[in-house]
Design a protein around this motif. Structure first.
Motif, PDB file in Angstrom:
ATOM      1  N   SER A  30       0.783  -1.221   0.000  1.00 26.93           N
ATOM      2  CA  SER A  30       0.000   0.000   0.000  1.00 26.93           C
ATOM      3  C   SER A  30       0.823   1.283   0.000  1.00 26.93           C
ATOM      4  N   GLN A  31       2.064   1.268   0.541  1.00 27.07           N
ATOM      5  CA  GLN A  31       2.810   2.506   0.676  1.00 27.07           C
ATOM      6  C   GLN A  31       4.256   2.332   0.220  1.00 27.07           C
ATOM      7  N   MET A  32       4.862   3.496  -0.082  1.00 30.05           N
ATOM      8  CA  MET A  32       6.275   3.523  -0.405  1.00 30.05           C
ATOM      9  C   MET A  32       6.875   4.699   0.363  1.00 30.05           C
ATOM     10  N   ALA A  33       8.114   4.500   0.836  1.00 29.86           N
ATOM     11  CA  ALA A  33       8.823   5.552   1.569  1.00 29.86           C
ATOM     12  C   ALA A  33      10.204   5.747   0.957  1.00 29.86           C
ATOM     13  N   VAL A  34      10.737   6.964   1.103  1.00 32.17           N
ATOM     14  CA  VAL A  34      12.097   7.282   0.650  1.00 32.17           C
ATOM     15  C   VAL A  34      12.876   7.825   1.842  1.00 32.17           C
ATOM     16  N   GLY A  35      14.187   7.588   1.817  1.00 33.34           N
ATOM     17  CA  GLY A  35      15.015   8.074   2.914  1.00 33.34           C
ATOM     18  C   GLY A  35      16.369   8.545   2.434  1.00 33.34           C
ATOM     19  N   GLU A  36      17.163   9.166   3.409  1.00 35.25           N
ATOM     20  CA  GLU A  36      18.444   9.762   3.030  1.00 35.25           C
ATOM     21  C   GLU A  36      19.626   8.831   3.271  1.00 35.25           C
ATOM     22  N   GLN A  83       5.376  20.293  -3.719  1.00 32.41           N
ATOM     23  CA  GLN A  83       5.504  20.999  -2.440  1.00 32.41           C
ATOM     24  C   GLN A  83       6.307  20.237  -1.392  1.00 32.41           C
ATOM     25  N   VAL A  84       6.633  18.976  -1.690  1.00 31.94           N
ATOM     26  CA  VAL A  84       7.415  18.166  -0.758  1.00 31.94           C
ATOM     27  C   VAL A  84       8.867  18.180  -1.211  1.00 31.94           C
ATOM     28  N   GLY A  85       9.836  18.326  -0.235  1.00 36.07           N
ATOM     29  CA  GLY A  85      11.237  18.300  -0.635  1.00 36.07           C
ATOM     30  C   GLY A  85      12.165  18.707   0.486  1.00 36.07           C
ATOM     31  N   GLY A  86      13.414  19.056   0.063  1.00 38.01           N
ATOM     32  CA  GLY A  86      14.437  19.424   1.028  1.00 38.01           C
ATOM     33  C   GLY A  86      15.219  18.236   1.530  1.00 38.01           C
ATOM     34  N   PHE A  87      15.263  17.138   0.793  1.00 39.14           N
ATOM     35  CA  PHE A  87      16.018  15.953   1.213  1.00 39.14           C
ATOM     36  C   PHE A  87      16.609  15.273  -0.019  1.00 39.14           C
ATOM     37  N   THR A  88      17.597  14.386   0.285  1.00 38.12           N
ATOM     38  CA  THR A  88      18.277  13.638  -0.769  1.00 38.12           C
ATOM     39  C   THR A  88      17.893  12.170  -0.619  1.00 38.12           C
ATOM     40  N   ILE A  89      17.463  11.560  -1.667  1.00 33.46           N
ATOM     41  CA  ILE A  89      16.979  10.168  -1.624  1.00 33.46           C
ATOM     42  C   ILE A  89      18.140   9.245  -1.941  1.00 33.46           C
ATOM     43  N   ARG A  90      18.377   8.287  -0.998  1.00 31.96           N
ATOM     44  CA  ARG A  90      19.400   7.258  -1.232  1.00 31.96           C
ATOM     45  C   ARG A  90      18.841   5.853  -0.967  1.00 31.96           C
ATOM     46  N   GLU A  91      17.673   5.755  -0.353  1.00 31.87           N
ATOM     47  CA  GLU A  91      17.062   4.471  -0.028  1.00 31.87           C
ATOM     48  C   GLU A  91      15.554   4.580  -0.273  1.00 31.87           C
ATOM     49  N   VAL A  92      14.917   3.416  -0.566  1.00 29.89           N
ATOM     50  CA  VAL A  92      13.493   3.377  -0.833  1.00 29.89           C
ATOM     51  C   VAL A  92      12.937   2.069  -0.299  1.00 29.89           C
ATOM     52  N   GLY A  93      11.700   2.088   0.206  1.00 31.36           N
ATOM     53  CA  GLY A  93      11.083   0.884   0.736  1.00 31.36           C
ATOM     54  C   GLY A  93       9.608   0.825   0.406  1.00 31.36           C
ATOM     55  N   VAL A  94       9.100  -0.412   0.296  1.00 31.12           N
ATOM     56  CA  VAL A  94       7.685  -0.653   0.041  1.00 31.12           C
ATOM     57  C   VAL A  94       7.102  -1.349   1.271  1.00 31.12           C
ATOM     58  N   PHE A  95       5.917  -0.879   1.716  1.00 30.90           N
ATOM     59  CA  PHE A  95       5.289  -1.378   2.934  1.00 30.90           C
ATOM     60  C   PHE A  95       3.920  -1.974   2.597  1.00 30.90           C
ATOM     61  N   ASP A  96       3.553  -3.006   3.396  1.00 34.59           N
ATOM     62  CA  ASP A  96       2.236  -3.599   3.174  1.00 34.59           C
ATOM     63  C   ASP A  96       1.189  -2.858   3.988  1.00 34.59           C
TER      64      ASP A  96
END
Length: 638
Positions: A30-36, A83-96
């Protein structure tokens, strides 16, 4: 550090996928997240992870599907809005749906600016997850959080357009089986790289379809390369081609859903040029879809009539089929002498010309549609260039008044012993001696280029008005129809059309009719055709009984009333000597009788005339058995 980018399933993700595949509840992503990343740097993701190292932003999936080419690949997509930002993406994940990390990936470093940075962009994040059983994953997204990207919109539009029955046009379409490879010529079109081609004539129907031409093997067009895009009713227009240019073709129903590459595909032409000229036709050929494939004029209809003017008694000429030859079967001199109603016209007495009757062979009959006879003109000598010499046949059509201002069509069949040309033309003639109304014959003429095979020729003209013309009182004004074979420079207006030539020329089924259309030749019954000829010329036997004196009187009885008082002549029924007859005494022939001639010609009905037999040298032994016979001719030609 190894910076290769990849995606892997977590231990929790594998366990949940296995449970779903073995009969448990379907797995819902259902969801995806990004991280630094780990302290703002890359790290190597592991199966033991249950969360991202430094999650920056999470949202519902924008798109979730299986890859069309790889059924065990699940494609998850996330759109990070402006309108979302101010970060650098180096990792990504998918969640149930339970919030568990199902898969984690190492992502190429990408800075997502915020509006406060003075710049912004919409970022599109895509993960591909390889699973052993994609059916265990429920492919659902929340439509309320989906954002459409330009690429996704374009792809979606292309996908839906490909499913439509109306396909983009093809440059050419095949007319027979071809090799589906290489840049070749199809229906007269030299193909170029990338041209779309409708292939519809392959030996294996499953190979038919829409292709893109290439230097190597052809591939099916992107809008017709899967079964879902190739459905009955599909139609495609063809841009160019000698046979198919401008046509539209439609895929017929195969009776079952199409499996591309297995189901035979059959295309049918639904519209396009058929070669039929625009206009009104009395008779048409109609195809299976109601399109007009051919048209012909069987008759020409007059709106003011309830019965077509040309459907009955169309031919204004008499003996146009050359079946009646009362005078003889051939002639070598100018004038009337063989074929009824046809005059041999030889300028300056051109020698070496023979006009003769020819019996149609089976091949001639088949070619001409039932003819039994035709006329042959043989010219042994070409006209001289220094005298008025020419050769033509002529029929004079009675009653010029009926043609005034009317459109007429002259047609005939002809062939020759070698390639050559002949000429047809028409003139108005007013009262003997005739005066030509059309001095320049080439204005009302047409050339026919002959070969050794029968061909039909025709031309249409308008007979001039009679305004200002003096009509003859004897009914001898006429429309004069000519078919000419050779001309000298004494007739320069004709030489450019039919040059001087020699050889054998065959002419058949000559027809003159009202209207602009040459209809099939009209065949009258033999007796009817003969009766029409006999109005102008007739022959028969005159018989008288000896009455005991020098003169015996008999009668010439005509089968048909003549056009005018005829010129009657007598000749011996066997030898043909003019003015003679033959006597029969007690059933036996006796010496010839001379002095047979006309004594009066006063019958107003033109059906009978008297003749006398001078028999001073003939004294029969039994007057009751003495019969005198002679052959007569009655000529009332124009």
């Amino acid at each position: 550090m190894n910076n290769d980018f990849f995606t892997l399933l977590t231990a929790v993700g594998k366990a949940k996928l296995a449970a779903a595949a073995s009969g448990g509840a379907p797995l819902k992503l259902s969801q995806m997240a990004v991280g630094e990343g780990d302290g703002g740097a890359y790290y190597t993701p592991s199966e033991s992870q249950t969360a991202l190292k430094s999650e920056a932003w999470r949202a519902g999936l924008n798109h979730l599907s299986t890859d069309p080419a790889n059924p065990n690949w699940i494609v998850a997509e996330l759109v990070i809005p402006d309108q979302v930002g101010g970060f650098t993406i180096r990792e990504v994940g998918v969640f149930d749906a339970d919030g568990a990390l199902f898969a984690v990936g190492k992502f190429p470093e990408s800075y997502k600016p915020a509006l406060a940075d003075g710049a912004n962009k919409q970022l599109y994040v895509r993960m591909i997850l390889e699973v052993s059983n994609a059916a265990a994953v429920t492919l659902m997204v929340d439509p309320s959080v989906v954002l459409a990207t330009r690429g996704s919109v374009d792809a979606r539009i292309a996908e839906e357009l490909a499913k439509l029955d109306g396909k983009p046009s093809a440059r050419a379409a095949t007319t027979g089986p071809i090799a589906l490879a290489g840049l070749q010529t199809v229906d007269g079109v030299a193909l170029q790289l990338g041209d779309r081609v409708l292939v519809k004539n392959q030996a294996a129907g499953a190979d038919n379809g829409i292709y893109v031409a290439g230097a190597g093997n052809w591939a099916r067009a992107a809008d017709a390369d899967i079964s879902l895009e190739v459905t009955p009713g599909l139609f495609v227009a063809v841009e160019q081609g000698a046979a198919n240019g401008g046509a539209i073709w439609q895929l017929l129903d195969a009776g079952a859903p199409v499996t591309l590459g297995k189901t035979p595909l059959s295309f049918e032409r639904v519209s396009g040029r058929t070669g039929v000229s625009a206009g009104s036709y009395n008779r048409v050929a109609v195809g299976a879809r109601g399109e007009v494939l051919g048209g012909s004029q069987l008759v020409a209809f007059d709106p003011a009539q309830t019965f077509p003017v040309q459907s009955y008694r169309r031919n204004l000429l008499i003996n146009g089929g050359f079946d009646i030859w009362q005078r003889g079967l051939s002639q070598t001199a100018a004038g009337y002498g063989s074929a009824d109603r046809w005059l041999l016209d030889l300028g300056s007495g051109l020698p070496g010309v023979t006009m003769a009757k020819m019996d149609a062979s089976v091949a001639d009959t088949e070619a001409l549609g039932g003819a039994t006879s035709f006329l042959r003109l043989t010219l042994a000598k070409a006209p001289s260039s220094k005298v008025r010499e020419y050769c033509q046949i002529n029929q004079r059509v009675e009653n010029l008044r009926r043609f005034s201002g009317k459109q007429l069509t002259l047609s005939f069949w002809a062939k020759a012993d070698k390639p050559c040309s002949i000429l047809a033309y028409v003139e108005q003639w007013f009262s003997a001696p005739y005066v030509e109304a059309v001095k320049n014959r080439a204005l009302n003429s047409t050339a026919a280029n002959l070969s050794s095979a029968w061909q039909r020729f025709s031309f249409t003209f308008t007979s001039p008005s009679l305004q200002g013309r003096a009509i003859g009182s004897q009914g001898d004004d006429c429309l004069s129809v000519f078919i000419g074979l050779s001309y000298s420079d004494a007739l320069p207006e004709l030489n450019a059309i039919a040059a001087a030539q020699t050889g054998a020329f065959d002419i058949a089924q000559v027809q003159l009719e009202e209207g602009p259309v040459a209809t099939p030749f009209e065949r009258r019954l033999p007796g009817e055709e003969l009766a029409l000829c006999q109005r102008y010329y007739e022959t028969g036997y005159a018989v008288a009984r000896y009455m005991g004196g020098d003169d015996s009187v008999g009668w010439v009885s005509f089968k048909q009333s003549k056009r005018t008082f005829p010129a009657i002549a007598f000749r011996h029924p066997v030898t043909g000597v003019p003015g003679q007859g033959i006597a029969t005494n007690n059933g036996s022939p006796t010496p010839d009788v001379a002095g047979i001639g006309l004594i009066y010609n006063t019958n107003q009905d033109k059906l009978m005339d008297g003749f006398t037999c001078g028999a001073a040298a003939f004294i029969p032994s039994n007057a009751n058995d003495a019969i005198i016979q002679s052959r007569w001719t009655a000529d009332a030609e124009l």
